[in-house]
Design an enzyme around this catalytic site. Sequence first.
Site, PDB file in Angstrom:
ATOM      1  N   GLU A 125      31.134 -42.133 -80.960  1.00 30.45           N
ATOM      2  CA  GLU A 125      32.033 -43.224 -80.575  1.00 30.45           C
ATOM      3  C   GLU A 125      33.423 -42.739 -80.195  1.00 30.45           C
ATOM      4  O   GLU A 125      34.094 -43.341 -79.360  1.00 30.45           O
ATOM      5  CB  GLU A 125      32.133 -44.252 -81.709  1.00 30.45           C
ATOM      6  CG  GLU A 125      32.880 -45.504 -81.307  1.00 30.45           C
ATOM      7  CD  GLU A 125      32.526 -46.705 -82.164  1.00 30.45           C
ATOM      8  OE1 GLU A 125      33.404 -47.563 -82.321  1.00 30.45           O
ATOM      9  OE2 GLU A 125      31.405 -46.806 -82.675  1.00 30.45           O
ATOM     10  N   ASP A 158      29.413 -45.510 -84.370  1.00 30.95           N
ATOM     11  CA  ASP A 158      29.540 -46.050 -85.727  1.00 30.95           C
ATOM     12  C   ASP A 158      28.285 -46.828 -86.110  1.00 30.95           C
ATOM     13  O   ASP A 158      27.749 -47.616 -85.309  1.00 30.95           O
ATOM     14  CB  ASP A 158      30.759 -46.973 -85.822  1.00 30.95           C
ATOM     15  CG  ASP A 158      32.057 -46.185 -85.931  1.00 30.95           C
ATOM     16  OD1 ASP A 158      31.998 -44.945 -85.976  1.00 30.95           O
ATOM     17  OD2 ASP A 158      33.128 -46.820 -85.958  1.00 30.95           O
ATOM     18  N   TYR A 181      32.325 -44.396 -94.786  1.00 33.84           N
ATOM     19  CA  TYR A 181      32.493 -45.369 -93.694  1.00 33.84           C
ATOM     20  C   TYR A 181      33.249 -46.611 -94.176  1.00 33.84           C
ATOM     21  O   TYR A 181      32.876 -47.230 -95.170  1.00 33.84           O
ATOM     22  CB  TYR A 181      31.114 -45.774 -93.167  1.00 33.84           C
ATOM     23  CG  TYR A 181      31.150 -46.668 -91.963  1.00 33.84           C
ATOM     24  CD1 TYR A 181      31.486 -46.170 -90.712  1.00 33.84           C
ATOM     25  CD2 TYR A 181      30.851 -48.021 -92.066  1.00 33.84           C
ATOM     26  CE1 TYR A 181      31.516 -46.978 -89.587  1.00 33.84           C
ATOM     27  CE2 TYR A 181      30.878 -48.854 -90.955  1.00 33.84           C
ATOM     28  CZ  TYR A 181      31.217 -48.320 -89.722  1.00 33.84           C
ATOM     29  OH  TYR A 181      31.253 -49.137 -88.624  1.00 33.84           O
TER      30      TYR A 181
END
Length: 705
Positions: free
Chosen positions: A9, A105, A313
Site C-alpha cells: 500500500e 493493508d 496493525y
Amino acid sequence: MGKILVLAEKPSVGKDIANVLKCKNEKNGYIEGDKYIVTWALGHLVTLTDPEGYNSKYKDWNMEDLPIIPKYLKTVVIKKSGKQYQKVKSLLERKDVSEIVIATDAGREGELVARWIIEKSGVKKPMKRLWISSNTDKAIKEGFTKLESSKKYDRLYDSALARAEADWIIGINATRALTVKYNAQLSCGRVQTPTLNMVMKREEEIKNFEPKKFYGVEIKVNKAGNIIKLNWKNNKGNTYVFDEDIADKVINKIKVKEAEVKKYSVKTKKNYSPQLYDLNEIQRDANKIYGYSAKETLSTVQSLYERHKLLTYPRTDTRYISSDIVDTLKDRVKAVNIGDYKKIASDIIKRNIKVSKSFVDDSKVVEHYAIIPTEERAFLNDLTAKERNIYDLVVKRFLSVLYDPEEYDETSIECEIAGEKFSTKFKNIKKLGWKELYSNQDDDIYSSVAAFKEGENLKVESVSKTEGKTNPPARLNEATLLTLMEKNNLGTVATRADIIDKLFSSFLLEKKDKEIMITSKGKQLLGLVPEKLKSAEMTSEWERKLQKISENKLNKNAFMNEIKDYSKKAIDDIKNSDSQFKHDNLTRNKCPECGHYMLEVKTKRGKMLVCENRECNSKKMLSQTTNARCPECHKKLELRGEGENKIFICSCGYREKLSAFNNRKKEEKNKASKKDINKYLKNQNKKENENFNNPFADALAKLKK
C-alpha cells in the site's frame, strides 16, 4: 515459472517486504529480486470518477440534473499519483510476471486500494493475499508461508466497493442539491451528517437542561480518635434527595449523640486491568490525556506500525488477541523490557503468562487483533515526543493485562441513628499489581481503619446538611464523540478520524479548547437536510448491511438498489423544501477576486475569510494560533495582520510586533536559558540515559566490574 509481483500500500511497507524477500535491485517505483518484484501504491491510486466523467454537462451544478445515478460507477486514475499507477500497471502487464500477491493493508479499505488498481489495469492473473497484523520481518516471513487465494476476500471487496459507491451517490447528490438550492457551500454525507447531528443534540440537551438542587446528610463519628464520615441513605439506597424538607427531618430526628454499628464487613477484592487497546480506545485515551485529535493519534500509531515496526496493525476494532499469538507474548514482553517498564516486564518474563478469556478470545477477532507491541526492541530516543507518548500508552496497557490485578480490602460500615441509616466504604491497598505502572493516576482512597464490632456505639461528633446541583451533560470532545460514533455504529475505526476532521474543515464544527461545538452553519445545515440523512439509526443499519456483504449474507446489488432509491427521495425532499439559509458570519470585506462579500470562519488554527460565492475559492487568513508563548502569562500567542504589520496578541492583553518578537528571540538565543542548562545536564548523563535503553547495557556493566 514466472516472477511474483507483490503490491504493497505504501513505499515504506513495500521496502520492508522487499528486504525480507531479498529483493536488492531498487528501481524507480519498485524493487526487483530473482523471484519477486515488490511495488506499491501511494494510498489510493484509483478512485471513483467525478460526475463530469460521465457527461460534460455535469461540470455545471444544476438542480435539474439531479440525482446523478450512473448504471455502473467508473473509476479513474488519480492525477497526482498517475506516474506510480503507470509504473504498477506496466509491472502487472510484464510477461514474466505470472502471479500477483496483494499486500496492501489487511482490511476493507486496503482491499479496495489493490483491487481498483488491478481492475483498472485490465490484467487478469492468479492472485493471492498476504494478511498480516504487523510489519516485522518475522510477521512478513510467516505471512508469505500462509498466502491464500484472493477469492477468499472477494466479499470483503464487494463490501468495500458498496461503501465507496454508496458514499459517492449520497454525498455527490445531496451536496450538489443543497449547494445549488441555497447558494452556499454545504456538504453532507452518509456518516458525517448523523455525526454532526449528535453534536447538535448534545448542544440542545445542554441548552434545555434545568439544574436541580439536591440534599444529603453527613455525620462524623469518632472511632479510637479517628474521625470518620458517613452519609445518610434512604430506603432506595440513594444518598441524596431533591426535597430539602426530607433532609431537614432526618437531621431533626437524629438527636441521639451515638450511632450504633449495624453492619461491618471486610472483603478482599481484585481489580483487573482495562482491556487491550483497539483504535477507538487509544484515540479516546490520547485525547483525554494528551489532547491529541483522533487523526493525530491514528497518524502516530500508523507511524509506530509502519516506520518503527513497534506496534501491530492500528485500524483494529477488537480488544482481544487470538490464541495463535499467545506463544509470541513472552518475546513481545522482552522487547519492552526497557526503561520504566523494566521492573514489571522482568517479573512477567520470570513467570508463566496466565492466559484468560479477558484478552485471548478467537471468537472476538475477525480481521486483526488488538494493538500490542511487536517483538522489535524499541530505541526510545528515536521516537518523537508524540510517538513516545502513544507507545507508552500501548506498552503499559499490554503489560497491565499480563500482570497481577490490584488487590485491596474493602471495609463497609453501616450505622443507625433513630432508624436512619448511614454508611461508608474504605479501601485499603494490599498489592498495587498492574497499577504500579500508573503510579500518578491513582485516585482511589487508600485508607486503613481500626476494626469495628457490630452492636458497638460510636460518638457522633457532628451532623450537617450537604447540598449540590445537578450538572448539565458535558460538551463533547473528540474522545466522547468517538464513543458515541462507535455506540451508534457510525463509520469504522479506520474512517472516524477523517469524518471528524472533515466536519472541522467544512466549518460545521469548531473547537474551544478540547470542547467541540456546532457552528451556525452546521445548525442550519441540519435544518435543511432530509430527516433520514441525519439519522444515526439508518446509517448504522447501512453499516450492518455492509458487514453482512463482507460475510456473504447480503447481495451487494440489493444494498445498492436501496441506496439509489433513498438518494432519489432525498433529492426530491431538498428540491421541494421551502427552508432558507442565511450566512450569519457575513463581513463587509469584499472578495478581491469576484467582489462578493467574505465570510469569517473559524478553523482549527485560527480565523480566516472565505468568499461567500461558492464558485470562488478565494481565502484569506485573519489570525492563527501559534506555538509561540506569551512572556507574561505563557499562553499561546495569536498572530494577526499582514506583512510588516503582523503582530502577536495574547488574551491577557500583551501585544508585540512580529519584528520585535524575532529580535527578542535572537537575543535570547545568545543567553543560557533554563532549557539550555537542563539540556547540558541531560547530556552529561547521556551515558546513563542510553544504558537504560541499550540491550547490551547490563552486559557491559558486568564487564566493568
